[in-house]
Design a protein around this motif. Sequence first.
Motif, PDB file in Angstrom:
ATOM      1  N   SER A  61      -3.980  -2.337  -4.136  1.00 17.77           N
ATOM      2  CA  SER A  61      -3.007  -3.036  -3.286  1.00 17.77           C
ATOM      3  C   SER A  61      -3.562  -4.371  -2.815  1.00 17.77           C
ATOM      4  O   SER A  61      -2.866  -5.407  -2.857  1.00 17.77           O
ATOM      5  N   VAL A  62      -4.808  -4.372  -2.348  1.00 19.24           N
ATOM      6  CA  VAL A  62      -5.424  -5.626  -1.889  1.00 19.24           C
ATOM      7  C   VAL A  62      -5.554  -6.598  -3.058  1.00 19.24           C
ATOM      8  O   VAL A  62      -5.284  -7.807  -2.916  1.00 19.24           O
ATOM      9  N   LEU A  63      -5.951  -6.094  -4.218  1.00 21.87           N
ATOM     10  CA  LEU A  63      -6.095  -6.958  -5.391  1.00 21.87           C
ATOM     11  C   LEU A  63      -4.759  -7.593  -5.777  1.00 21.87           C
ATOM     12  O   LEU A  63      -4.687  -8.793  -6.078  1.00 21.87           O
ATOM     13  N   VAL A  64      -3.686  -6.793  -5.772  1.00 20.40           N
ATOM     14  CA  VAL A  64      -2.362  -7.328  -6.095  1.00 20.40           C
ATOM     15  C   VAL A  64      -1.977  -8.422  -5.107  1.00 20.40           C
ATOM     16  O   VAL A  64      -1.457  -9.487  -5.490  1.00 20.40           O
ATOM     17  N   LEU A  65      -2.261  -8.188  -3.833  1.00 17.98           N
ATOM     18  CA  LEU A  65      -1.913  -9.171  -2.805  1.00 17.98           C
ATOM     19  C   LEU A  65      -2.669 -10.479  -3.022  1.00 17.98           C
ATOM     20  O   LEU A  65      -2.082 -11.573  -2.943  1.00 17.98           O
ATOM     21  N   ILE A  66      -3.962 -10.390  -3.314  1.00 15.95           N
ATOM     22  CA  ILE A  66      -4.766 -11.596  -3.508  1.00 15.95           C
ATOM     23  C   ILE A  66      -4.319 -12.344  -4.764  1.00 15.95           C
ATOM     24  O   ILE A  66      -4.244 -13.578  -4.788  1.00 15.95           O
ATOM     25  N   VAL A  67      -4.002 -11.589  -5.830  1.00 14.58           N
ATOM     26  CA  VAL A  67      -3.546 -12.231  -7.060  1.00 14.58           C
ATOM     27  C   VAL A  67      -2.232 -12.973  -6.819  1.00 14.58           C
ATOM     28  O   VAL A  67      -2.047 -14.125  -7.261  1.00 14.58           O
ATOM     29  N   VAL A  68      -1.303 -12.330  -6.114  1.00 17.61           N
ATOM     30  CA  VAL A  68      -0.025 -12.985  -5.804  1.00 17.61           C
ATOM     31  C   VAL A  68      -0.263 -14.224  -4.960  1.00 17.61           C
ATOM     32  O   VAL A  68       0.355 -15.289  -5.185  1.00 17.61           O
ATOM     33  N   ALA A  69      -1.178 -14.113  -3.987  1.00 19.71           N
ATOM     34  CA  ALA A  69      -1.489 -15.288  -3.158  1.00 19.71           C
ATOM     35  C   ALA A  69      -2.082 -16.402  -4.008  1.00 19.71           C
ATOM     36  O   ALA A  69      -1.742 -17.587  -3.834  1.00 19.71           O
ATOM     37  N   GLY A  70      -2.977 -16.044  -4.937  1.00 18.94           N
ATOM     38  CA  GLY A  70      -3.576 -17.058  -5.804  1.00 18.94           C
ATOM     39  C   GLY A  70      -2.547 -17.763  -6.664  1.00 18.94           C
ATOM     40  O   GLY A  70      -2.576 -18.999  -6.814  1.00 18.94           O
ATOM     41  N   VAL A  71      -1.615 -16.991  -7.232  1.00 17.02           N
ATOM     42  CA  VAL A  71      -0.562 -17.586  -8.049  1.00 17.02           C
ATOM     43  C   VAL A  71       0.320 -18.499  -7.196  1.00 17.02           C
ATOM     44  O   VAL A  71       0.717 -19.602  -7.628  1.00 17.02           O
ATOM     45  N   ALA A  72       0.627 -18.064  -5.972  1.00 14.10           N
ATOM     46  CA  ALA A  72       1.473 -18.871  -5.095  1.00 14.10           C
ATOM     47  C   ALA A  72       0.771 -20.161  -4.663  1.00 14.10           C
ATOM     48  O   ALA A  72       1.428 -21.186  -4.427  1.00 14.10           O
ATOM     49  N   CYS A  73      -0.564 -20.122  -4.558  1.00 12.63           N
ATOM     50  CA  CYS A  73      -1.309 -21.312  -4.121  1.00 12.63           C
ATOM     51  C   CYS A  73      -1.546 -22.299  -5.260  1.00 12.63           C
ATOM     52  O   CYS A  73      -1.925 -23.453  -5.000  1.00 12.63           O
ATOM     53  N   TRP A  74      -1.347 -21.870  -6.479  1.00 11.16           N
ATOM     54  CA  TRP A  74      -1.711 -22.719  -7.609  1.00 11.16           C
ATOM     55  C   TRP A  74      -0.877 -24.000  -7.650  1.00 11.16           C
ATOM     56  O   TRP A  74      -1.414 -25.099  -7.834  1.00 11.16           O
ATOM     57  N   THR A 122       0.831  -1.208   0.000  1.00 10.35           N
ATOM     58  CA  THR A 122       0.000   0.000   0.000  1.00 10.35           C
ATOM     59  C   THR A 122       0.861   1.253   0.000  1.00 10.35           C
ATOM     60  O   THR A 122       0.588   2.215  -0.739  1.00 10.35           O
ATOM     61  N   SER A 123       1.912   1.272   0.807  1.00  7.74           N
ATOM     62  CA  SER A 123       2.806   2.437   0.835  1.00  7.74           C
ATOM     63  C   SER A 123       3.450   2.650  -0.528  1.00  7.74           C
ATOM     64  O   SER A 123       3.504   3.780  -1.031  1.00  7.74           O
ATOM     65  N   ALA A 124       3.937   1.568  -1.127  1.00  7.05           N
ATOM     66  CA  ALA A 124       4.563   1.682  -2.448  1.00  7.05           C
ATOM     67  C   ALA A 124       3.557   2.137  -3.494  1.00  7.05           C
ATOM     68  O   ALA A 124       3.866   2.980  -4.346  1.00  7.05           O
ATOM     69  N   THR A 125       2.336   1.609  -3.452  1.00  8.84           N
ATOM     70  CA  THR A 125       1.322   1.992  -4.429  1.00  8.84           C
ATOM     71  C   THR A 125       0.936   3.455  -4.277  1.00  8.84           C
ATOM     72  O   THR A 125       0.718   4.159  -5.275  1.00  8.84           O
ATOM     73  N   LEU A 126       0.838   3.932  -3.044  1.00  9.41           N
ATOM     74  CA  LEU A 126       0.553   5.351  -2.823  1.00  9.41           C
ATOM     75  C   LEU A 126       1.646   6.227  -3.433  1.00  9.41           C
ATOM     76  O   LEU A 126       1.362   7.222  -4.106  1.00  9.41           O
ATOM     77  N   LEU A 127       2.907   5.855  -3.205  1.00 11.38           N
ATOM     78  CA  LEU A 127       4.016   6.643  -3.745  1.00 11.38           C
ATOM     79  C   LEU A 127       4.050   6.561  -5.274  1.00 11.38           C
ATOM     80  O   LEU A 127       4.333   7.556  -5.951  1.00 11.38           O
ATOM     81  N   ILE A 128       3.772   5.376  -5.818  1.00 10.02           N
ATOM     82  CA  ILE A 128       3.754   5.242  -7.278  1.00 10.02           C
ATOM     83  C   ILE A 128       2.627   6.076  -7.873  1.00 10.02           C
ATOM     84  O   ILE A 128       2.812   6.772  -8.883  1.00 10.02           O
TER      85      ILE A 128
END
Length: 854
Positions: free
Chosen positions: A823-836, A492-498
């Motif tokens: 930010s939440v969407l990116v986190l969930i997508v990364v989690a989904g890819v990691a769980c695959w 979230t901090s990085a996304t705010l700065l970006i």
Amino acid sequence: MWWRKKRSFEDFREEIESHLAIEADEIRDAQPHADSDAAARRAFGNVTATQENWYQHRHWMFLDHLIGNSKQAVRQMEKRPAFCMVVILTLALGIGANSAIFSIVEAVLLRPLPYKDPGRLAMLFSGDPARELHEGRVSLLNFEDWKSQSRSFEDMTAFIGQTFLLGTNGPPERLRSARVAANFWPLLGVEPVLGRVFTPEEEKRGERLAVLSYQLWQEQFGGTKDALGSNLIMDNRSYLVIGVMPPDFHFPFPDTKVWEPITAHPYWTTRDRNGPRSESIWMVLARIKAGGSWPRAQEEMDGIARRLRSEYPGNEMPASIPIVPLDIQTTGKFRLSFWLLLGSVFLMLLIACINVAGLLLARGSLREREFAIRRALGAGRLRIAGQVLTETLVLSTCGGLLGLLLAYIGAAAIQAYGPRNIPRLAEARIDWLVVLFTAGVTVFTALLASVWPAFECSKTRVASRQWTSASTRRAGDLLVVGEFALALVLVTSATLLIHSFLRLRSVELGFQPDHLLTMRVDLHVGKTNDQQAAYFEEAIGRVEAIPGVRSAAAITGFLRTDPEDSVQIEGRPLQHPGPCDDLIAGPFFQTAGIPLIKGRAFLDRDRRGGLPVAIVNETMARSYWPGADPIGKRFRFRDSMPWLTVVGVAGDMRRQGIDRQIAPQVFRPHRQGEDNMLDIIVRTSSEPMALASVIQKQIQGVDKNVAKFNIATVTHELGEEMGERRFDTFLIGSFAIASLFLSALGISGLLHHVVVQRTNEIGVRVALGARPGEVMAMVLRQGLSLAVIGAGIGLVGSIFVSGLLSKMLFEVAPTDPLTFGVSVLVLIVVAGVACWAPSHRAARIDPIAALRHD
């Protein structure tokens, strides 16, 4: 006693055997038919226990256990090299990032300034909140009153920056000098490395003396002692070199090359000595008395400000005298950025520790039989926990050594590519303090990563190799939740700065930066106003004649300008602060790509002796003449200046900084003003830098005595202006990506372990009719539910951290819904890819093989 030779264990063992032999002989003499050896041992007691007790009383058992545990840890590393490599790399990433940022923070923020008692030094400014003035400069008359009336400070000194042309064999070079008083040196507590500094008597006589910076001494005199007594030509005036300062001394400006007495410059007699109280151009440095406090000194100086304001009512006196400690003044604008960077890498370290803790928990569940056997053989829970802790400490030590190498590379990269205006960045290095910090972080990491696995592994469990305990499973789930919560804070901090950085890059500048060159040309002293104007007009004409050049113009400062102290609109009282004031020459608005909204541009008749005219920007027109036509309106900056008539209105232009609000702006024809230093801007029809050398040659051809100057594209200058934001965004963004990777690795590793542990259960489910898609969905659901819970917890932390980032954001709210959602969407997508991958493995389990294995 301590000087006696210590007995070895072999001596003690031989003594016991001798005692047992003697005891057996005595028993044999008394009872010939008895088993004398057994009887002697029964009479003596447990031999092994006695030997162990003797050993424990004569050895550091903690060290003994540590050595043994370390050997066991090395054997585990040899047994599981892939697992150990993952742990070491994970810890090295977290430790290395922390050490790299700490080395920068230590050099920039924590290392004391190279002066005597730097904590007692402070800058004093003129302040007036009503005029939005917080760090204003001071007049000499006000400074003398401050110094004479203050009792909190041991000493005060005034100084001012000046530029000069250094005479060389080729074109002169424009450098910066500092005009200082004789008490400047003892106040700071610095001494020259060669020669001496000037005395109060020499200052009073106005002698032309020069103290050189170490760099200038090396460049101009080759670092030889012959420099002392030599002459230095500054603005065609000869100065006697009397000293050289240390390499790390540059105060008061980062590019200071020469220090001269304040009375040696011609401005002392023509401007400074008899300057009015409104001539606020000086800066003040002070040293507080030993034992003094800043709040008490601030209270005293504010009282002096009120007293002077009442004594001199019409002299634009400051309403307050802000005191800023020198270390804060030096690094103030970078403090928040660096502390946030250090906090970011600490969060990344916590994620790395959680990741390793999860891996150790998974590894520990596979070693339950080993630990159960060790408990059965007499090992206590502390002994087993110590084994896990030692193994983690060995891995963490390897990670710390590798992290130190990464820190060296990272710190060097930050120095090479970081913003050039960060103070003392070049002094950052991997020294003993950074090594000590790395050692502390390594131990902290080992303790944090191993405390939960050590607690779990020390429990007595006799479990099947295929079934893990519920407590271990819950512990792994909690670790993953915490990992994703911390990762969301960083993301979230990085996304705010970006988001902020992208908004900054897309802001409307008010001019066209493409195919635009800028260069600062300095004629310096010695030319009349007409000669200055004629030079710039001829230089502009020569540049415009170059093939590929569309137009050229000049302005006092293209991307730099400061507001005047005041302005008076005709028929109104004086207002504070005033608009920015710049002189322009040539077709400036056409060259810069600024639209002329109303009125006319400057004409040839707009010169000295004619009607004083000005063009204002839209912001000034709205601010000073709201709802009225500004054309024909008159204003002036102070009583001594003529009234200026507005003849045109130009579009707004962000010249005070891309991230700052547009200020009221006044443009005047250079023929009606006076300035020997202008920025020449050139609009080209082709690649700008391809014409740089030709342009430079044409400008210097007008006058060989013009100072050397650099040419840069406006795009590059704007990029440099955004360097600090780009620096913060890149680093925090990099840490966020690393944290996402570690979090993905953590949840993938946990689910992989769960799939392995639940192989039999999944086999049973498949045998009873569960389809591969259902099994895959079950594993995905478990992993994504942990990520969602972690995201929910992380949102709370993100809201708190975003408040700290508010000062670093541009046109983006700290709680921007879009940013948080992405930010939440990116986190969930990364989690989904990691769980695959684990879910796909679970779906492919062969029930027959799984049940046969059980």
